[in-house]
Design an enzyme around this catalytic site. Structure first.
Site, PDB file in Angstrom:
ATOM      1  N   LYS A   1       0.815  -1.226   0.000  1.00 23.87           N
ATOM      2  CA  LYS A   1       0.000   0.000   0.000  1.00 23.87           C
ATOM      3  C   LYS A   1       0.847   1.274   0.000  1.00 23.87           C
ATOM      4  CE  LYS A   1      -4.363  -1.355   0.306  1.00 23.87           C
ATOM      5  NZ  LYS A   1      -5.436  -0.792  -0.518  1.00 23.87           N
TER       6      LYS A   1
ATOM      7  N   SER B   1       1.159  -9.833  -0.063  1.00 23.80           N
ATOM      8  CA  SER B   1       0.873  -8.399  -0.170  1.00 23.80           C
ATOM      9  C   SER B   1       1.084  -7.611   1.116  1.00 23.80           C
ATOM     10  CB  SER B   1      -0.548  -8.200  -0.691  1.00 23.80           C
ATOM     11  OG  SER B   1      -1.445  -8.975   0.067  1.00 23.80           O
TER      12      SER B   1
HETATM   13  C1  LIG Z   1      -2.319  -7.034   2.832  1.00 19.36           C
HETATM   14  C2  LIG Z   1      -3.314  -6.647   1.799  1.00 19.36           C
HETATM   15  N1  LIG Z   1      -3.409  -7.414   0.700  1.00 19.36           N
HETATM   16  C3  LIG Z   1      -4.279  -7.123  -0.281  1.00 19.36           C
HETATM   17  C4  LIG Z   1      -5.145  -6.050  -0.191  1.00 19.36           C
HETATM   18  C5  LIG Z   1      -6.110  -5.779  -1.304  1.00 19.36           C
HETATM   19  O1  LIG Z   1      -5.705  -4.708  -2.084  1.00 19.36           O
HETATM   20  P1  LIG Z   1      -6.707  -3.986  -3.080  1.00 19.36           P
HETATM   21  O2  LIG Z   1      -7.764  -3.337  -2.241  1.00 19.36           O
HETATM   22  O3  LIG Z   1      -5.863  -3.021  -3.810  1.00 19.36           O
HETATM   23  O4  LIG Z   1      -7.268  -5.055  -3.949  1.00 19.36           O
HETATM   24  C6  LIG Z   1      -5.089  -5.217   0.935  1.00 19.36           C
HETATM   25  C7  LIG Z   1      -5.994  -4.071   1.064  1.00 19.36           C
HETATM   26  O5  LIG Z   1      -6.120  -3.463   2.083  1.00 19.36           O
HETATM   27  C8  LIG Z   1      -4.153  -5.521   1.951  1.00 19.36           C
HETATM   28  O6  LIG Z   1      -4.068  -4.769   3.058  1.00 19.36           O
END
Ligand SMILES: Cc1ncc(COP(=O)(O)O)c(C=O)c1O
Length: 323
Positions: free
Chosen positions: A54, A308
């Protein structure tokens, strides 16, 4: 600061982030590859600044707001996320000399509030519904002349997230499949756009929790569907409706949408801790969970899964690892 997600925008985001964001490593476990029959590399955005991808999108937008406003303007940004986006905006704002204001639910976890405050943000607790928080954030923006920083539906936020895709291509030029978790769809929209423009042969697969599969159900319906607030351990993926900007990009570039169970996510957290020696939060483990649950469509392919994020409180992690 509006418009489309273009290759030029992504290249500019890459330049802006070059000296401030980490180029995160690709992690790998030969033991797990042998066990599941998939060559899986893990793009470790859990090791990104503020603990999640993010930061890329937040910094890319916030730094431009700071330049545009100049020293005499009201100099503040506001957002309505209790999770990783709130922390990312707080850090980006501090780096750019802007104040940050984060609206969170009444029941936000103390750990997340403390993390945003540690980056210098002012945190306000409002209600339990996301609409209430969004309204309050927009009201604050209007009252104080601050800029609202959306979590995904903004081309500069998407351009920042797209730099993950550029780094995947640079580190794994022979990649065949990329697995990406989906919440509002910002991460996957950015990655898919970055990759498909030069490598349309790479398959992009979006992964959602079974209990919160807004993109999966929307694709089946052929339009954005609002679903009841998601029930899943993956708190970053509990989205009610796919983004206005992100859903058409997902429809255009994402080859497949799949779901994983919460128990598969917990199992992936354990595998990541045991074999990859890395701390990942439930949302961040969803893509890897898919590769380790249903590996047959990926057999023999060169696959990258995006880890992520890694923001999970130690007591929560300990509980999950001992299930
Ligand atoms: C760790 C993590 N992975 C994935 C996502 C999903 O991202 P997006 O909302 O851009 O699809 C988020 C969103 O907050 C997140 O915090």
């Amino acid at each position: 600061l509006t418009g489309e997600l273009t290759a030029d925008r992504i290249a500019e985001a890459e330049r802006r982030l070059a000296s401030v964001a980490h180029v995160t490593p690709m992690l790998h476990s030969r033991v797990l590859d042998a066990r599941y029959g998939v060559t899986l590399q893990l793009k470790a955005e859990n090791l990104q600044r503020a603990g999640a991808f993010k930061f890329r999108g937040a910094y890319n937008l916030v730094s431009q707001i700071a330049l545009r406003e100049g020293p005499s303007a009201s100099r503040g940004v506001v957002t309505a996320s209790s999770g990783n986006h709130g922390q990312a905006v707080a850090l980006a704002a501090r780096m750019c000399g802007l104040s940050a204001h984060v609206v969170v639910p009444q029941d936000a976890s103390p750990a997340k509030v403390a993390a945003a405050e540690a980056y210098g943000a002012t945190v306000e607790r409002v209600g339990t519904q996301s609409e209430e928080r969004l309204r309050r954030a927009q009201q604050l923006a209007e009252e104080h002349g601050w800029d609202y920083v959306p979590p995904y539906d903004h081309p500069e936020v998407l351009a920042g997230q797209a730099t993950v895709g550029l780094e995947i291509l640079a580190a794994a030029p022979d990649v065949e499949v990329v697995l990406v978790p989906i919440g509002g769809g910002g991460l996957i929209s950015g990655i898919a756009t970055a990759i498909k423009q030069t490598r349309p042969d790479v398959r992009i697969i979006g992964v959602e929790p079974e209990g919160s599969a807004a993109a999966y159900l929307s694709r089946q319906a052929g339009r954005r569907l609002a679903i009841p607030a998601g029930l899943t351990i993956a708190d970053g993926l509990r989205t009610v409706i796919p983004g206005e900007l992100t859903f058409p990009i997902i429809q255009r570039w994402v080859d497949d949408l799949v779901t994983v169970s919460d128990s598969a996510i917990v199992n992936a957290l354990k595998l990541l801790a045991t074999y990859v020696k890395t701390v990942v939060e439930p949302s961040g483990a969803a893509a890897a969970a898919y590769a380790w649950t249903d590996p047959s469509p990926l057999a023999g392919r060169r696959v990258v899964a995006v880890l992520s994020g890694g923001n999970v409180a130690p007591d929560v992690l300990a509980r999950l690892l001992s299930v």
